[in-house]
Structure formats: structure tokens, C-alpha cells
Design a protein around this motif. Structure first.
Motif, PDB file in Angstrom:
ATOM      1  N   VAL A  18       0.568  -1.314  -0.087  1.00 47.74           N
ATOM      2  CA  VAL A  18      -0.265  -0.273   0.208  1.00 47.74           C
ATOM      3  C   VAL A  18       0.741   1.008  -0.068  1.00 47.74           C
ATOM      4  O   VAL A  18       0.751   2.558  -0.881  1.00 47.74           O
ATOM      5  CB  VAL A  18      -1.224   0.288   1.555  1.00 47.74           C
ATOM      6  CG1 VAL A  18      -1.611   1.137   1.453  1.00 47.74           C
ATOM      7  CG2 VAL A  18      -1.846  -1.004   0.674  1.00 47.74           C
ATOM      8  N   LEU A  19       1.917   1.216   1.236  1.00 47.10           N
ATOM      9  CA  LEU A  19       3.041   2.577   0.968  1.00 47.10           C
ATOM     10  C   LEU A  19       3.675   3.125  -0.686  1.00 47.10           C
ATOM     11  O   LEU A  19       3.308   3.773  -0.682  1.00 47.10           O
ATOM     12  CB  LEU A  19       3.569   1.784   2.104  1.00 47.10           C
ATOM     13  CG  LEU A  19       2.926   2.261   3.160  1.00 47.10           C
ATOM     14  CD1 LEU A  19       4.294   2.248   4.483  1.00 47.10           C
ATOM     15  CD2 LEU A  19       2.367   3.885   3.906  1.00 47.10           C
ATOM     16  N   ALA A  20       4.170   1.519  -1.452  1.00 49.28           N
ATOM     17  CA  ALA A  20       4.656   1.660  -2.165  1.00 49.28           C
ATOM     18  C   ALA A  20       3.681   2.292  -3.197  1.00 49.28           C
ATOM     19  O   ALA A  20       3.849   2.663  -4.530  1.00 49.28           O
ATOM     20  CB  ALA A  20       4.579   0.334  -2.728  1.00 49.28           C
ATOM     21  N   ALA A  21       1.981   1.869  -3.044  1.00 49.61           N
ATOM     22  CA  ALA A  21       1.203   2.282  -4.379  1.00 49.61           C
ATOM     23  C   ALA A  21       0.690   3.857  -4.209  1.00 49.61           C
ATOM     24  O   ALA A  21       1.422   4.240  -5.296  1.00 49.61           O
ATOM     25  CB  ALA A  21      -0.388   1.414  -4.175  1.00 49.61           C
ATOM     26  N   THR A 137      -2.336  11.704   4.061  1.00 51.39           N
ATOM     27  CA  THR A 137      -1.820  11.136   3.153  1.00 51.39           C
ATOM     28  C   THR A 137      -2.322   9.801   2.542  1.00 51.39           C
ATOM     29  O   THR A 137      -2.556   9.346   1.148  1.00 51.39           O
ATOM     30  CB  THR A 137      -0.710  11.244   2.692  1.00 51.39           C
ATOM     31  OG1 THR A 137      -0.141  12.630   3.156  1.00 51.39           O
ATOM     32  CG2 THR A 137       0.460  10.356   2.573  1.00 51.39           C
ATOM     33  N   VAL A 138      -3.014   8.695   3.523  1.00 53.54           N
ATOM     34  CA  VAL A 138      -3.020   7.898   3.372  1.00 53.54           C
ATOM     35  C   VAL A 138      -4.788   7.435   3.829  1.00 53.54           C
ATOM     36  O   VAL A 138      -5.182   6.357   4.155  1.00 53.54           O
ATOM     37  CB  VAL A 138      -2.017   6.903   4.338  1.00 53.54           C
ATOM     38  CG1 VAL A 138      -2.649   5.331   3.480  1.00 53.54           C
ATOM     39  CG2 VAL A 138      -0.677   6.655   3.710  1.00 53.54           C
ATOM     40  N   GLU A 200      -8.037 -11.387  -0.510  1.00 55.36           N
ATOM     41  CA  GLU A 200      -7.754  -9.769  -0.850  1.00 55.36           C
ATOM     42  C   GLU A 200      -7.301  -9.281  -1.429  1.00 55.36           C
ATOM     43  O   GLU A 200      -6.449  -9.292  -2.405  1.00 55.36           O
ATOM     44  CB  GLU A 200      -6.888  -9.488   0.850  1.00 55.36           C
ATOM     45  CG  GLU A 200      -7.207 -10.351   2.129  1.00 55.36           C
ATOM     46  CD  GLU A 200      -6.542  -9.556   2.961  1.00 55.36           C
ATOM     47  OE1 GLU A 200      -5.974  -8.318   3.529  1.00 55.36           O
ATOM     48  OE2 GLU A 200      -6.277 -10.844   4.332  1.00 55.36           O
ATOM     49  N   LEU A 201      -7.899  -8.201  -1.939  1.00 56.01           N
ATOM     50  CA  LEU A 201      -7.807  -7.476  -3.621  1.00 56.01           C
ATOM     51  C   LEU A 201      -7.533  -5.900  -3.390  1.00 56.01           C
ATOM     52  O   LEU A 201      -8.656  -6.054  -2.464  1.00 56.01           O
ATOM     53  CB  LEU A 201      -9.146  -7.747  -4.797  1.00 56.01           C
ATOM     54  CG  LEU A 201      -8.835  -9.101  -5.098  1.00 56.01           C
ATOM     55  CD1 LEU A 201     -10.477  -9.422  -3.542  1.00 56.01           C
ATOM     56  CD2 LEU A 201      -9.971  -9.411  -6.058  1.00 56.01           C
ATOM     57  N   LEU A 202      -6.296  -5.343  -3.891  1.00 50.45           N
ATOM     58  CA  LEU A 202      -6.098  -3.865  -3.525  1.00 50.45           C
ATOM     59  C   LEU A 202      -6.809  -3.347  -5.290  1.00 50.45           C
ATOM     60  O   LEU A 202      -6.263  -4.024  -6.109  1.00 50.45           O
ATOM     61  CB  LEU A 202      -4.920  -3.424  -3.477  1.00 50.45           C
ATOM     62  CG  LEU A 202      -4.600  -3.792  -1.833  1.00 50.45           C
ATOM     63  CD1 LEU A 202      -3.330  -3.858  -1.983  1.00 50.45           C
ATOM     64  CD2 LEU A 202      -5.121  -3.669  -1.056  1.00 50.45           C
ATOM     65  N   VAL A 203      -7.446  -2.421  -4.974  1.00 50.43           N
ATOM     66  CA  VAL A 203      -8.099  -1.954  -6.565  1.00 50.43           C
ATOM     67  C   VAL A 203      -7.984  -0.830  -6.701  1.00 50.43           C
ATOM     68  O   VAL A 203      -8.403   0.254  -5.772  1.00 50.43           O
ATOM     69  CB  VAL A 203     -10.491  -2.675  -6.393  1.00 50.43           C
ATOM     70  CG1 VAL A 203     -10.991  -2.346  -7.765  1.00 50.43           C
ATOM     71  CG2 VAL A 203     -10.717  -4.120  -6.229  1.00 50.43           C
TER      72      VAL A 203
END
Length: 218
Positions: A18-21, A137-138, A200-203
Motif C-alpha cells: 500500500v505504501l509503495a502504491a 496522505t493515506v 484480499e484484493l487491492l482495487v
């Protein structure tokens, strides 16, 4: 932001993703060389093999110039040692530590260099917000500068997407699946991937709401 995460288990890997994204400079450290080898080529982060409880390893991993250290190993003693070294020896501005055993929560404070104690059971989004101390930021994994959101959703046995391939899922317009995390391992979201309970998916989306993304899978 430059972040160093100690512990490449499921939690540490997800935080790194997530932080890299969100376009942060991320280094992920783990003592298990096999785990580091598994992740090589799957994550857009710097991978370092070694014991983060060792000052020399933290220095090699860039602790001197890091804005954030997250101690995310499965061992509370290790997380306290990493936090103490990060704050006292390397003067890291913000240090967050995973608390595996709730009975140890009282230890995770400024005396050990911990700015934020994060329970392992805390939802990923909330955990990242607490760890970074930067909800602007996040918050909700919102990539405001890029004009997109990264939304997390999980597949349960009751999800209508369970057993279906990604090619069979209709996403809201302007949305793409960034990765599927299965048993802590990120996988390339090819159309042939068949979703399983526990996935788990990151969309990534620039228009859809969190509710619309969840509705596509649940």
C-alpha cells in the motif's frame, strides 16, 4: 516518504504494497532469506534479508535517512528492540510497532521508542493511517495526488465472487485490480485467476466509491 518495514509476513507485505502504491520509497526487511526470495519480483519495494534487531542491518537498510519505521514481525520482543533502535540510535521521526499479544500493549510506548502501537487485528486501512500518522496522505488509502483511490476488499465464503475468475467480475468504470493477495503472497491479477475465500484484493479506481467496489465482489 521513506519507510522501512521490518517483517515480511502477511501484514508487513500488505503495508509495503500500500505504501509503495502511494508512491513512497519502501524497504522491506526479513530474517528469512526464503521469504525474501519469494517476494523478489512481486513487490515494487527494496528487499533486504537480515535481522532487523541488529543495528548494522538497520543501518544497511537505510534507517539513518528513513522517515518511518514499522516493526511488523510476529514477535513482540523483536518489535520492541527494533523500535528502540530506530528511535534511540537512528533518530527515526516516527516509529510504529505491531502488538501481537494484547497483554504486552502497555510496553509499547515512548520508553521503547514507539510512537504508535498498532494491534495486529486492526483493519489494514486503519493500521496504515495510525502507523504513518498521516491520514491526509493515506486516509482510506486515498492517493489524492494521483486522483485515485486504492480500495481493499476481501473474499469470504459468502462472497458471490468466490470461485469466479477475475475475467468474470464486472468492475465499475475506471477501476482495475492492482493485486490479489493470497496467503500473504501478492499475485499478478491475470484474468484467469480464480478467487478463493481468504483472498484480499487491492482495487485502484479514480471514480468508483468503496461501496461500489465491494458490491462487485460481495
Amino acid at each position: 516518504m521513506k519507510a522501512l518495514i521490518a517483517g515480511a509476513g502477511r501484514l508487513g507485505t500488505q503495508i509495503a504494497q500500500v505504501l509503495a502504491a502511494a508512491r513512497n520509497d519502501v524497504t522491506l526487511v526479513d530474517i528469512d532469506d526464503g521469504r525474501i526470495a519469494e517476494l523478489a519480483g512481486h513487490l515494487a519495494v527494496r528487499l533486504v534479508e537480515g535481522d532487523a534487531c541488529e543495528p548494522a542491518l538497520l543501518e544497511h537498510a537505510g534507517a539513518h535517512t528513513t522517515d518511518l519505521v514499522i516493526a511488523a514481525t510476529g514477535n513482540d520482543e523483536d518489535n520492541l528492540v527494533i523500535s528502540h533502535l530506530a528511535k534511540r540510535q537512528f533518530a527515526v521521526p516516527r516509529v510504529a510497532a505491531r502488538v501481537n499479544d494484547v497483554e504486552n500493549t502497555w510496553l509499547f510506548d515512548q520508553r521503547w521508542g514507539v510512537d504508535a502501537a498498532v494491534p495486529a487485528a486492526m483493519p489494514l486501512i486503519s493500521l496504515i493511517e495510525e502507523a504513518t500518522g498521516a491520514t491526509d496522505t493515506v486516509a482510506l488509502m486515498r492517493l489524492s495526488k494521483a486522483g485515485v483511490d486504492v480500495i481493499e476488499t476481501a473474499i469470504t465464503p459468502q462472497s458471490r465472487a468466490a470461485g469466479r475468475t477475475l475475467a468474470e467480475i464486472t468492475l465499475p468504470a475506471g477501476s482495475v485490480i492492482a493485486t490479489v493477495i493470497r496467503e500473504g503472497q501478492p499475485t499478478v491479477p491475470s484474468p484467469q485467476v480464480r478467487l478463493q475465500p481468504g483472498d484480499e484484493l487491492l482495487v485502484v479506481s479514480h471514480a468508483a466509491t468503496e461501496q461500489e467496489i465491494h458490491a462487485a465482489f460481495q
